[in-house]
Design a protein around this motif. Structure first.
Motif, PDB file in Angstrom:
ATOM      1  N   THR A  13      31.299 -15.247  -9.786  1.00 47.21           N
ATOM      2  CA  THR A  13      31.095 -16.361  -8.773  1.00 47.21           C
ATOM      3  C   THR A  13      29.479 -16.688  -8.821  1.00 47.21           C
ATOM      4  O   THR A  13      28.976 -15.781  -8.189  1.00 47.21           O
ATOM      5  N   VAL A  14      28.908 -17.777  -9.129  1.00 44.45           N
ATOM      6  CA  VAL A  14      27.479 -17.818  -8.938  1.00 44.45           C
ATOM      7  C   VAL A  14      27.298 -19.027  -7.471  1.00 44.45           C
ATOM      8  O   VAL A  14      28.234 -19.974  -7.752  1.00 44.45           O
ATOM      9  N   THR A  15      26.398 -18.739  -6.931  1.00 46.37           N
ATOM     10  CA  THR A  15      26.060 -19.583  -5.711  1.00 46.37           C
ATOM     11  C   THR A  15      24.621 -19.951  -5.702  1.00 46.37           C
ATOM     12  O   THR A  15      23.770 -19.635  -6.389  1.00 46.37           O
ATOM     13  N   SER A  16      24.242 -21.149  -5.112  1.00 43.35           N
ATOM     14  CA  SER A  16      22.789 -21.669  -4.672  1.00 43.35           C
ATOM     15  C   SER A  16      22.954 -22.460  -3.628  1.00 43.35           C
ATOM     16  O   SER A  16      24.022 -22.796  -3.056  1.00 43.35           O
ATOM     17  N   LYS A  17      21.696 -22.783  -3.094  1.00 41.71           N
ATOM     18  CA  LYS A  17      21.589 -23.671  -1.829  1.00 41.71           C
ATOM     19  C   LYS A  17      21.787 -25.125  -2.507  1.00 41.71           C
ATOM     20  O   LYS A  17      22.067 -25.282  -3.918  1.00 41.71           O
ATOM     21  N   GLU A  18      21.337 -26.210  -1.762  1.00 38.40           N
ATOM     22  CA  GLU A  18      21.808 -27.341  -2.210  1.00 38.40           C
ATOM     23  C   GLU A  18      20.732 -28.290  -2.709  1.00 38.40           C
ATOM     24  O   GLU A  18      21.027 -29.254  -3.166  1.00 38.40           O
ATOM     25  N   PHE A  19      19.546 -27.894  -2.733  1.00 37.57           N
ATOM     26  CA  PHE A  19      18.440 -28.739  -3.225  1.00 37.57           C
ATOM     27  C   PHE A  19      18.370 -28.344  -4.776  1.00 37.57           C
ATOM     28  O   PHE A  19      18.893 -27.474  -5.422  1.00 37.57           O
ATOM     29  N   THR A  20      17.391 -29.358  -5.552  1.00 42.33           N
ATOM     30  CA  THR A  20      17.483 -29.445  -6.962  1.00 42.33           C
ATOM     31  C   THR A  20      17.226 -28.269  -7.434  1.00 42.33           C
ATOM     32  O   THR A  20      17.955 -27.780  -8.321  1.00 42.33           O
ATOM     33  N   GLU A  21      16.219 -27.517  -7.188  1.00 43.25           N
ATOM     34  CA  GLU A  21      15.589 -26.349  -7.970  1.00 43.25           C
ATOM     35  C   GLU A  21      16.808 -25.429  -7.793  1.00 43.25           C
ATOM     36  O   GLU A  21      16.928 -24.766  -8.852  1.00 43.25           O
ATOM     37  N   GLN A  22      17.608 -25.035  -6.694  1.00 46.24           N
ATOM     38  CA  GLN A  22      18.572 -24.133  -6.698  1.00 46.24           C
ATOM     39  C   GLN A  22      19.708 -24.687  -7.378  1.00 46.24           C
ATOM     40  O   GLN A  22      20.304 -23.711  -8.254  1.00 46.24           O
ATOM     41  N   LEU A  23      20.013 -25.831  -7.354  1.00 47.76           N
ATOM     42  CA  LEU A  23      21.177 -26.231  -8.457  1.00 47.76           C
ATOM     43  C   LEU A  23      20.944 -25.872  -9.785  1.00 47.76           C
ATOM     44  O   LEU A  23      21.685 -25.339 -10.590  1.00 47.76           O
ATOM     45  N   ILE A  24      19.748 -26.192 -10.200  1.00 47.45           N
ATOM     46  CA  ILE A  24      19.198 -25.888 -11.558  1.00 47.45           C
ATOM     47  C   ILE A  24      19.331 -24.407 -11.881  1.00 47.45           C
ATOM     48  O   ILE A  24      19.873 -23.901 -12.868  1.00 47.45           O
ATOM     49  N   ILE A  30      32.706 -18.937 -11.884  1.00 44.04           N
ATOM     50  CA  ILE A  30      33.103 -19.744 -11.061  1.00 44.04           C
ATOM     51  C   ILE A  30      31.840 -20.507 -10.324  1.00 44.04           C
ATOM     52  O   ILE A  30      30.999 -19.699 -10.039  1.00 44.04           O
ATOM     53  N   ASP A  31      31.790 -21.821 -10.297  1.00 46.59           N
ATOM     54  CA  ASP A  31      30.661 -22.313  -9.691  1.00 46.59           C
ATOM     55  C   ASP A  31      30.656 -22.860  -8.359  1.00 46.59           C
ATOM     56  O   ASP A  31      31.584 -23.619  -8.075  1.00 46.59           O
ATOM     57  N   ARG A  32      29.991 -21.937  -7.641  1.00 51.20           N
ATOM     58  CA  ARG A  32      29.930 -22.448  -5.970  1.00 51.20           C
ATOM     59  C   ARG A  32      28.492 -22.704  -5.710  1.00 51.20           C
ATOM     60  O   ARG A  32      28.081 -22.272  -4.615  1.00 51.20           O
ATOM     61  N   THR A  33      27.808 -23.326  -6.339  1.00 54.34           N
ATOM     62  CA  THR A  33      26.431 -23.618  -6.155  1.00 54.34           C
ATOM     63  C   THR A  33      26.839 -24.909  -5.162  1.00 54.34           C
ATOM     64  O   THR A  33      27.556 -25.676  -5.056  1.00 54.34           O
ATOM     65  N   GLY A  34      25.258 -25.326  -4.691  1.00 50.21           N
ATOM     66  CA  GLY A  34      25.148 -26.315  -3.678  1.00 50.21           C
ATOM     67  C   GLY A  34      25.498 -26.154  -2.177  1.00 50.21           C
ATOM     68  O   GLY A  34      25.992 -27.089  -1.592  1.00 50.21           O
ATOM     69  N   ILE A  35      25.746 -24.840  -1.806  1.00 48.84           N
ATOM     70  CA  ILE A  35      25.851 -24.558  -0.478  1.00 48.84           C
ATOM     71  C   ILE A  35      24.735 -24.907   0.407  1.00 48.84           C
ATOM     72  O   ILE A  35      23.748 -24.888   0.426  1.00 48.84           O
ATOM     73  N   GLY A  80      30.426 -10.752  -0.477  1.00 49.38           N
ATOM     74  CA  GLY A  80      30.973 -10.846  -1.840  1.00 49.38           C
ATOM     75  C   GLY A  80      31.674 -11.957  -1.987  1.00 49.38           C
ATOM     76  O   GLY A  80      32.760 -12.201  -3.149  1.00 49.38           O
ATOM     77  N   ASP A  81      31.935 -12.965  -1.561  1.00 48.40           N
ATOM     78  CA  ASP A  81      32.221 -14.294  -1.690  1.00 48.40           C
ATOM     79  C   ASP A  81      31.886 -14.946  -2.883  1.00 48.40           C
ATOM     80  O   ASP A  81      32.329 -15.528  -3.703  1.00 48.40           O
ATOM     81  N   ALA A  82      30.544 -14.464  -3.217  1.00 49.35           N
ATOM     82  CA  ALA A  82      29.844 -14.937  -4.346  1.00 49.35           C
ATOM     83  C   ALA A  82      29.225 -13.481  -5.008  1.00 49.35           C
ATOM     84  O   ALA A  82      28.844 -12.707  -4.460  1.00 49.35           O
ATOM     85  N   ASP A  83      28.884 -13.461  -6.463  1.00 53.91           N
ATOM     86  CA  ASP A  83      28.460 -12.428  -6.781  1.00 53.91           C
ATOM     87  C   ASP A  83      26.983 -12.487  -7.019  1.00 53.91           C
ATOM     88  O   ASP A  83      26.499 -11.259  -6.924  1.00 53.91           O
ATOM     89  N   ALA A  84      26.495 -13.347  -7.087  1.00 54.52           N
ATOM     90  CA  ALA A  84      24.942 -13.609  -7.570  1.00 54.52           C
ATOM     91  C   ALA A  84      24.460 -14.973  -7.334  1.00 54.52           C
ATOM     92  O   ALA A  84      25.095 -15.919  -7.227  1.00 54.52           O
ATOM     93  N   GLY A  85      23.005 -15.009  -7.003  1.00 52.50           N
ATOM     94  CA  GLY A  85      22.378 -16.142  -7.070  1.00 52.50           C
ATOM     95  C   GLY A  85      20.918 -16.039  -6.790  1.00 52.50           C
ATOM     96  O   GLY A  85      20.503 -14.819  -6.612  1.00 52.50           O
ATOM     97  N   PHE A  86      20.262 -17.079  -7.217  1.00 53.57           N
ATOM     98  CA  PHE A  86      18.688 -16.759  -7.216  1.00 53.57           C
ATOM     99  C   PHE A  86      18.265 -17.140  -5.532  1.00 53.57           C
ATOM    100  O   PHE A  86      18.547 -17.985  -4.894  1.00 53.57           O
ATOM    101  N   GLU A  87      17.382 -16.165  -5.126  1.00 56.23           N
ATOM    102  CA  GLU A  87      16.826 -16.240  -3.977  1.00 56.23           C
ATOM    103  C   GLU A  87      15.415 -15.994  -3.835  1.00 56.23           C
ATOM    104  O   GLU A  87      14.809 -15.573  -4.909  1.00 56.23           O
ATOM    105  N   TYR A  88      14.665 -16.579  -2.787  1.00 61.14           N
ATOM    106  CA  TYR A  88      13.170 -16.445  -2.687  1.00 61.14           C
ATOM    107  C   TYR A  88      12.763 -15.218  -1.750  1.00 61.14           C
ATOM    108  O   TYR A  88      13.290 -14.876  -0.644  1.00 61.14           O
ATOM    109  N   THR A  89      11.934 -14.512  -2.271  1.00 58.86           N
ATOM    110  CA  THR A  89      11.262 -13.399  -1.788  1.00 58.86           C
ATOM    111  C   THR A  89      10.727 -13.517  -0.080  1.00 58.86           C
ATOM    112  O   THR A  89      11.169 -12.792   0.880  1.00 58.86           O
ATOM    113  N   GLY A  90      10.101 -14.646   0.136  1.00 56.75           N
ATOM    114  CA  GLY A  90       9.777 -15.103   1.381  1.00 56.75           C
ATOM    115  C   GLY A  90      10.831 -15.428   2.337  1.00 56.75           C
ATOM    116  O   GLY A  90      10.792 -15.047   3.555  1.00 56.75           O
TER     117      GLY A  90
END
Length: 325
Positions: free
Chosen positions: A52-63, A80-85, A98-108
């Motif tokens: 399951t892949v996740t992301s936040k809701e803004f454009t860059e994260q959706l991409i 499973i697409d659970r992007t756009g949270i 563990g509701d999602a397995d992976a997503g891109f995050e920002y270090t800061g």
């Protein structure tokens, strides 16, 4: 706002409680891209994985979420697409629990917001290492970071650049001293009042900008007003596609005040132990991501009106990472 940027811990705790039951993690749909391995996914090392892949809701994260999911599919996984949270906390907690397995995050974001630190680490690599090490106890594995750094900046239009010729924030500070009326700012309300925003920037660079020279407005309006020259400088995000489309000139943060927000894959540690090939699948893709790539892809959505998932797929195919079936 695009992502949480501070470590106000009482606020964060309240948001965690408020978001937990309603962040939409019970929903999601399969990614069904007809893709095959290109330069990633050879041998289909994720065959049998259900990720399951996740992301936040803004454009860059959706991409970025779509890019990750497409890479996983090419490597053989069911995705499973659970992007756009909405908000940073929801997508973060999904990976932690563990509701999602992976997503891109920002270090800061991780260092300041999730891990509660007040001072960023100026060196991008050292910042990533510190975040990676601190998140071990949270059950989150950080993979190698990209050069994509979605941080704050000031930008101006071409006409003002030709007039004032500033290239850095030190140059802006110099102009503010020699010609105070010339430095007018368009900024978000949040940026105007945060220690890691305008007040901290003024202190670091020795600026003293009169309150009357600062106009607060919504993010999207800042770009159009800066492009029109209604303000000399506008607060921008360094990977925003509108910088390129509006031909804005970004000022260098030559004293490295703003935190590093390098994007990197984060993976639930339990998932990573089971599927360590995730690292090799994502590494070439992450290595290719930088601010220029992000600006181009973001502009396709925010300026040209294209679908974020299709933009991600087109880029993955064009770069040779995957092939369409």
């Amino acid at each position: 706002m695009r992502r949480a940027r501070t470590g106000v811990r009482l606020f964060l705790a309240g948001v965690l409680l408020a978001v937990a039951p309603a962040c939409g993690l019970t929903s999601g749909s399969p990614m069904v891209d007809d893709v095959e391995p290109g330069s990633v996914g050879a041998g289909r090392p994720l065959e049998g994985a259900k990720l399951t892949v996740t992301s936040k809701e803004f454009t860059e994260q959706l991409i970025l979420g779509a890019i990750m999911g497409i890479a996983f599919q090419a490597a053989g996984a069911e995705v499973i697409d659970r992007t756009g949270i909405q908000g940073s906390v929801g997508s973060r907690e999904a990976v932690v629990n563990g509701d999602a397995d992976a997503g891109f995050e920002y270090t800061g974001t991780a260092w300041i917001t999730y891990q509660g630190n007040s001072k960023p680490i100026p060196d991008p690599r050292e910042q990533w290492l510190a975040v990676r090490d601190a998140d071990v106890k949270e059950g989150v594995t950080w993979l190698e970071p990209s050069e994509l750094n979605n941080t704050y900046a000031l930008a101006m239009n071409q006409a003002n650049f030709e007039k004032y010729r500033t290239r850095s924030l030190s140059g802006v500070a110099g102009l503010a001293k020699s010609d105070p009326a010339a430095v007018t700012l368009c900024v978000e309300g949040e940026f105007a009042n945060r220690a890691d925003g305008l007040p901290g920037m003024e202190k670091t660079y020795g600026m003293d900008i009169p309150a009357g020279n600062v106009t607060q407005m919504d993010t999207g309006i800042i770009y159009t007003q800066t492009a029109k020259g209604a303000c000399t400088y506008g607060e921008v995000f360094t990977t925003d596609g509108r910088i390129k489309s509006m031909n804005l000139v970004v000022m260098e943060d030559d004293r490295k005040f703003f935190p590093n927000y390098n994007a990197a894959p984060t993976v639930n540690s339990g998932t990573f132990e089971k599927w360590p090939a995730i690292a090799e699948v994502l590494a070439p893709v992450t290595e290719r991501l930088d601010n220029e790539v992000a600006q181009t892809l973001n502009a396709k959505v925010d300026v040209d009106g294209e679908d974020p998932h299709q933009v991600a797929l087109d880029w993955m195919v064009a770069e040779g990472f995957v092939k369409e079936g």
